[in-house]
Design an enzyme around this catalytic site. Structure first.
Site, PDB file in Angstrom:
ATOM      1  N   HIS A 355       0.797  -1.236   0.000  1.00  0.00           N
ATOM      2  CA  HIS A 355       0.000   0.000   0.000  1.00  0.00           C
ATOM      3  C   HIS A 355       0.822   1.275   0.000  1.00  0.00           C
ATOM      4  CE1 HIS A 355      -4.000  -1.821   0.760  1.00  0.00           C
ATOM      5  NE2 HIS A 355      -3.292  -2.737   1.386  1.00  0.00           N
ATOM      6  N   LYS A 544      -8.315  14.250   4.490  1.00  0.00           N
ATOM      7  CA  LYS A 544      -7.498  13.027   4.568  1.00  0.00           C
ATOM      8  C   LYS A 544      -6.467  13.235   5.661  1.00  0.00           C
ATOM      9  CE  LYS A 544      -6.514  13.834   0.126  1.00  0.00           C
ATOM     10  NZ  LYS A 544      -6.704  12.699  -0.749  1.00  0.00           N
ATOM     11  N   ARG A 545      -5.664  12.178   5.964  1.00  0.00           N
ATOM     12  CA  ARG A 545      -4.632  12.357   6.982  1.00  0.00           C
ATOM     13  C   ARG A 545      -3.741  13.554   6.634  1.00  0.00           C
ATOM     14  NH1 ARG A 545      -4.174   8.277  11.093  1.00  0.00           N
ATOM     15  NH2 ARG A 545      -2.221   9.296  11.658  1.00  0.00           N
ATOM     16  N   LYS A 550       0.876  14.701   1.168  1.00  0.00           N
ATOM     17  CA  LYS A 550      -0.487  14.961   0.686  1.00  0.00           C
ATOM     18  C   LYS A 550      -0.708  16.454   0.410  1.00  0.00           C
ATOM     19  CE  LYS A 550      -2.469  10.981   3.158  1.00  0.00           C
ATOM     20  NZ  LYS A 550      -3.023  10.063   2.153  1.00  0.00           N
ATOM     21  N   THR A 652      -8.401   6.857  -1.981  1.00  0.00           N
ATOM     22  CA  THR A 652      -9.760   6.345  -2.174  1.00  0.00           C
ATOM     23  C   THR A 652     -10.773   7.468  -1.934  1.00  0.00           C
ATOM     24  OG1 THR A 652      -9.551   5.463   0.063  1.00  0.00           O
ATOM     25  CG2 THR A 652      -9.404   3.885  -1.736  1.00  0.00           C
ATOM     26  N   LYS A 656     -14.518   8.654  -3.686  1.00  0.00           N
ATOM     27  CA  LYS A 656     -15.758   8.992  -2.958  1.00  0.00           C
ATOM     28  C   LYS A 656     -16.300  10.349  -3.420  1.00  0.00           C
ATOM     29  CE  LYS A 656     -13.780   6.430   0.810  1.00  0.00           C
ATOM     30  NZ  LYS A 656     -12.884   6.498   1.971  1.00  0.00           N
TER      31      LYS A 656
HETATM   32  C1  26V Z   1       2.018   1.727   8.178  1.00  0.00           C
HETATM   33  C2  26V Z   1       2.309   1.658   9.498  1.00  0.00           C
HETATM   34  C3  26V Z   1       3.691   1.550   9.891  1.00  0.00           C
HETATM   35  C4  26V Z   1       3.817   0.975  11.270  1.00  0.00           C
HETATM   36  C5  26V Z   1       2.946   1.667  12.251  1.00  0.00           C
HETATM   37  C6  26V Z   1       1.509   1.612  11.889  1.00  0.00           C
HETATM   38  C7  26V Z   1       1.265   1.709  10.435  1.00  0.00           C
HETATM   39  C8  26V Z   1      -0.027   1.835  10.009  1.00  0.00           C
HETATM   40  C9  26V Z   1      -0.297   1.897   8.684  1.00  0.00           C
HETATM   41  C10 26V Z   1       0.707   1.839   7.762  1.00  0.00           C
HETATM   42  C11 26V Z   1       0.322   1.781   6.341  1.00  0.00           C
HETATM   43  C12 26V Z   1       0.601   2.937   5.531  1.00  0.00           C
HETATM   44  C13 26V Z   1       0.158   2.619   4.156  1.00  0.00           C
HETATM   45  C14 26V Z   1      -1.182   3.167   3.787  1.00  0.00           C
HETATM   46  O1  26V Z   1      -2.024   3.465   4.581  1.00  0.00           O
HETATM   47  N1  26V Z   1      -1.364   3.283   2.505  1.00  0.00           N
HETATM   48  C15 26V Z   1      -2.555   3.826   1.903  1.00  0.00           C
HETATM   49  O2  26V Z   1      -3.345   2.746   1.447  1.00  0.00           O
HETATM   50  C16 26V Z   1      -4.531   3.170   0.790  1.00  0.00           C
HETATM   51  C17 26V Z   1      -5.317   1.927   0.453  1.00  0.00           C
HETATM   52  O3  26V Z   1      -4.626   1.166  -0.489  1.00  0.00           O
HETATM   53  C18 26V Z   1      -4.182   3.984  -0.436  1.00  0.00           C
HETATM   54  O4  26V Z   1      -5.367   4.433  -1.038  1.00  0.00           O
HETATM   55  C19 26V Z   1      -3.326   5.175  -0.042  1.00  0.00           C
HETATM   56  O5  26V Z   1      -2.904   5.861  -1.193  1.00  0.00           O
HETATM   57  C20 26V Z   1      -2.114   4.694   0.736  1.00  0.00           C
HETATM   58  O6  26V Z   1      -1.374   5.800   1.241  1.00  0.00           O
END
Ligand code: 26V
Length: 812
Positions: A355, A544-545, A550, A652, A656
């Site tokens: 992701h 968004k975050r 971003k 995403t 929406k």
């Molecule tokens: C990474 C980590 C690192 C460790 C600590 C907790 C944590 C929590 C989440 C993440 C994941 C980051 C990746 C992410 O959220 N990607 C997003 O995924 C969406 C669904 O595919 C996508 O639409 C977004 O563009 C993308 O940033």
């Protein structure tokens, strides 16, 4: 059972009495919510049991979607919609003088996720149940979800999210299905009948107790399950081992350390801090989930060698990648299979989605921490690594130490989870075309060259049931009036709307719906923040975050630029705009938090300046989450999707907003590209550096943001204002932001893209003045959004990766 309005009304009165001991006249909103929730649960119960029976009887392949996050939001109304009884219930309640919308407010959001990744998991569950995939969620039941955000004096302040403060009506605790998860200790190896046996000793035991939530398919009687695990003490250990030795405090230490595992969701969405507790959470999820799958599988009486014919496990990012060694462990140590057979089954079972390409989010675990917490799992990962490296050496990279070190799973005293996930699975997918191409060409190039057949793209999607039918019933009705309701099951049929794109009366209706949503939001803003917002202005929304990539900052710079121009010339002819922001920053991400402060500081200045007031307003809405998103997306005229090209894997929110008729202003990043391809160049406003230009700039390092500062007076003025006292009395308040743009050379090309962004916004301004053109574009966006339903995405996963039967799909 056919539910009519009268049946519902009778059932409801009964529920109020039996569950809450009250009557319609006396009931509080909370009573009504719980009685309704409990009733809906009853309506679901039979189909839930039958669905599970059918799965066992037919013996077909099951999908398990493993995710550390499920951002479900509220479930009441979405369950009513999927059961097909929302109208009946709404009318029945109205007869009693009860407003469903008001009752919905009582429900707490289930906010067990950070953002895109967690919400995607929730949309996928909805789609799996609705198109008829036998697929279930597996996650953690955190006592506290993502923090509640309050804005105090312009700053983000975090408060605990007490979503479980009152009873959760949707879950059922399944104590009899609890499993044991083991941490720490030692592994003793003995030989028995010519085989090595691994005996795990002196470990700490944790009891994983599942809570099941029904996932209701859309009017199809299919109810799948979301199983969330809660960490509890194993009673025996707690009561006897510690207490009998009189070690009272130690007993509590144990209790606390166990319960910490499912206590709280980590609030980072792109930063991996390498904390032991997080690793513990990840293994807890995976071990509990896989043990439970194996148990269900064995009840079917099939040989374990056929496991991969009956089970597909999907891992949502690398967070659950320990599923690979855990499945190996169970197949070998508990089921007695040899390595090769276990490996065949494991790799055939597991599939992985990537992701993000942001390197700070790539999970890597320190070997010493890993080994100590998960000694047996480490041995297995070590062996996987040894075999993989040997294979590389023997097959393709003989003598190429450098390449093998690059690709190894364990290197530099770290376990690289992405490498483990790729080697141990049969499918690796990205989430939008560009993202997948970048994975193949850059980030995971070595792996793509070695395993080209594993790589594939699955462009993300969103549940049109939640994000259109639930969020925007008025638009839903208008679409159905025009083209019938076939689009609900086959969302691509929304293209039927295109024939109304230049019909003035249809355009008028589309306009009115949006306008009414804007009026409602303006009222909410007035109530919450006391700001007067004019619904006739363009609502320009970035939700968004908060993250540097971003680029909330790009919009901030633009607002400051507009403000400066208006101050110079009150009569400047710009179409009045309201800029709306919403989003949470990770609590430890200081720059992101300062961006929030900057937006709020700017909002205060702009909103209180009579000179610009009929032309410009800025609002920051606190506590962005699923419920606020449902309110916001219906209100946008302009959807801001302005990430630095190559950085947003998909996005995403972009989908929406378009589905609700917003026009997107966007960089050619992530799924924005797919949106552009769907609607055509004329129906989206694109700006900014392209992929190739960005990659070149990153590679050759010729970008110098100071040049832009020195040569573009607009930017110089803005950054000087930001640094000086004109914006904020506290000098240096925003220096970290200015430094990121100038001293640290603007890593995300905010200044570089500014000029093009201004031009793009001028285009928007011009377009909006011609309402018939604007509404036509809006209708085209809605009409072309069907392909972004997660039903399409799930259909692709089901046929392309999981190879499972689909019961009710209309895509065939
Ligand atoms: C990474 C980590 C690192 C460790 C600590 C907790 C944590 C929590 C989440 C993440 C994941 C980051 C990746 C992410 O959220 N990607 C997003 O995924 C969406 C669904 O595919 C996508 O639409 C977004 O563009 C993308 O940033």
């Amino acid at each position: 059972m056919m539910i009519t309005k009268n049946i519902f009304k009778n059932d409801f009165i009964k529920k109020l009495k039996t569950e809450r001991g009250t009557t319609i006249d006396e009931a509080t909103d909370l009573d009504i919510y719980y009685a309704l929730g409990s009733l809906v649960r009853d309506y679901i119960a039979e189909d839930w049991v039958n669905t599970n029976k059918r799965y066992i009887k037919k013996g077909e392949k099951q999908v398990y979607y493993f995710s550390m996050e499920f951002l479900m939001g509220k479930l009441l109304v979405s369950n009513l919609i999927n059961l097909g009884i929302k109208d009946i219930c709404e009318e029945g309640l109205k007869d009693f003088g009860i407003d469903l919308e008001k009752i919905e407010e009582v429900e707490k959001d289930q906010g067990l996720g950070n953002g895109g990744l967690g919400r995607l998991a929730a949309c996928f569950l909805d789609s799996m149940a609705s198109i008829g995939v036998p697929g279930h969620g597996c996650g953690i039941r955190y006592n506290y979800g993502l923090f509640e955000q309050k804005i105090i004096d312009g700053y983000q302040v975090e408060f605990p999210d007490k979503w479980l403060q009152y009873e959760n009506v949707w879950e059922i605790r399944k104590e009899n299905k609890a499993v044991e998860v083991k941490f720490g200790g030692d592994v003793r190896v003995v030989e028995e009948n010519g085989r090595l046996k691994f005996i795990h000793e002196n470990y700490e035991s944790v009891l994983a107790v599942p809570y099941d939530t029904p996932i209701v398919g859309y009017k199809n009687k299919q109810i799948n399950t979301l199983r969330l695990w809660s960490a509890e003490t194993v009673k025996r250990d707690f009561n006897y081992t510690c207490f009998s030795k009189g070690n009272y405090l130690k007993a509590f230490e144990y209790k606390n350390s166990v319960e910490a595992i499912s206590h709280v969701l980590y609030p980072n969405d792109a930063y991996e801090a390498g904390k032991t507790l997080r690793l513990k959470q990840e293994y807890f999820l995976v071990s509990a989930g896989i043990q439970s799958i194996i148990r269900t599988f064995k009840k079917r009486g099939k040989p374990i060698e056929d496991f991969d014919d009956y089970v597909a496990i999907h891992i949502n990012d690398t967070h659950p990648a320990l599923a690979i060694p855990e499945l190996m462990r169970i197949l070998m140590d508990e089921e007695g299979l040899g390595w090769d057979e276990a490996w065949r089954i494991t790799t055939n079972t597991i599939a992985y989605t990537n992701h993000t390409i942001m390197s700070e989010a790539l999970e890597k675990w320190n070997v010493d921490i890993f080994k100590k917490l998960l000694p047996r799992i480490y041995m297995i990962v070590h062996e996987i690594n040894e075999r993989f490296c040997r294979e590389l050496w023997n097959t393709r990279y003989y003598g190429n130490f450098e390449k093998i070190a690059e690709m190894a799973i364990i290197a530099d005293n770290q376990v690289k989870m992405a490498h483990l996930a790729i080697v141990g699975s049969h499918s690796v997918n990205g989430v939008a075309k560009l993202h997948t191409e970048i994975l193949k060409k850059q980030e995971l190039k070595d792996f793509y060259e070695y395993y080209p057949y594993k790589f594939n793209n699955k462009t993300n999607g969103i549940s049109h049931r939640r994000w259109l039918i639930k969020a925007n019933p008025e638009l839903t009705k208008l679409i159905t009036e025009a083209i019938g309701d076939g689009w609900i099951r086959v969302p691509t049929k929304m293209r039927g709307l295109l024939k109304y794109k230049d019909d003035p009366s249809y355009q008028e209706k589309i306009y009115t719906i949006k306008q009414n949503h804007k009026i409602k939001l303006a009222k909410m803003i007035k109530e919450k923040q006391g700001i007067d917002v004019d619904p006739n202005t363009i609502f320009d929304i970035h939700a968004k975050r908060i993250h540097e990539y971003k680029r909330q900052l790009l919009i901030v710079l633009y607002i400051m630029y507009l403000y400066n121009r208006l101050k110079e010339d009150k009569n400047l002819d710009i179409y009045p705009r309201t800029f709306i922001f919403a989003g949470k920053a990770a609590p430890a991400y200081y720059t992101a938090k300062q961006i929030i402060k900057l937006i709020n500081t700017l909002a205060k200045k702009v909103n209180n300046d009579k000179d610009v007031n009929d032309k410009l307003k800025v609002v920051f809405l606190e506590n962005y989450g699923v419920s606020l998103a449902e309110k916001l997306i219906t209100c946008a005229n302009v959807s801001e999707q302005v990430s630095t090209t190559t950085k947003e894997a998909s996005g995403t929110g972009n989908m929406k907003f378009m589905m609700n008729g917003a026009i997107t202003i966007a960089t050619l990043d992530g799924a924005n590209i797919d949106i552009r391809n769907a609607v055509g160049d004329e129906n989206i406003v694109i700006f900014g550096l392209k992929e190739k230009e960005i990659l070149k700039l990153y590679r050759n390092g010729t970008y110098n943001s100071m040049d832009i500062y020195n040569n573009d007076i607009r930017i110089k003025t803005i950054l000087d204002q930001m640094q000086g006292k004109s914006l904020c009395k506290k000098e240096g308040e925003f220096s970290i932001i200015v430094d990121s743009l100038l001293k640290h050379n603007d890593e995300f090309f905010v200044l570089k893209d500014f000029d093009d962004y201004v031009k793009a916004q001028e285009k928007i301004d011009k377009l909006y003045r011609n309402q018939s053109v604007w509404q036509e574009k809006s209708i085209i966006n809605i009409g072309c959004s069907g392909v972004f339903s997660s039903d399409r995405t799930i259909y692709e996963y089901a046929t392309g990766i999981w190879k499972v039967n689909i019961y009710h799909s209309y895509y065939k």
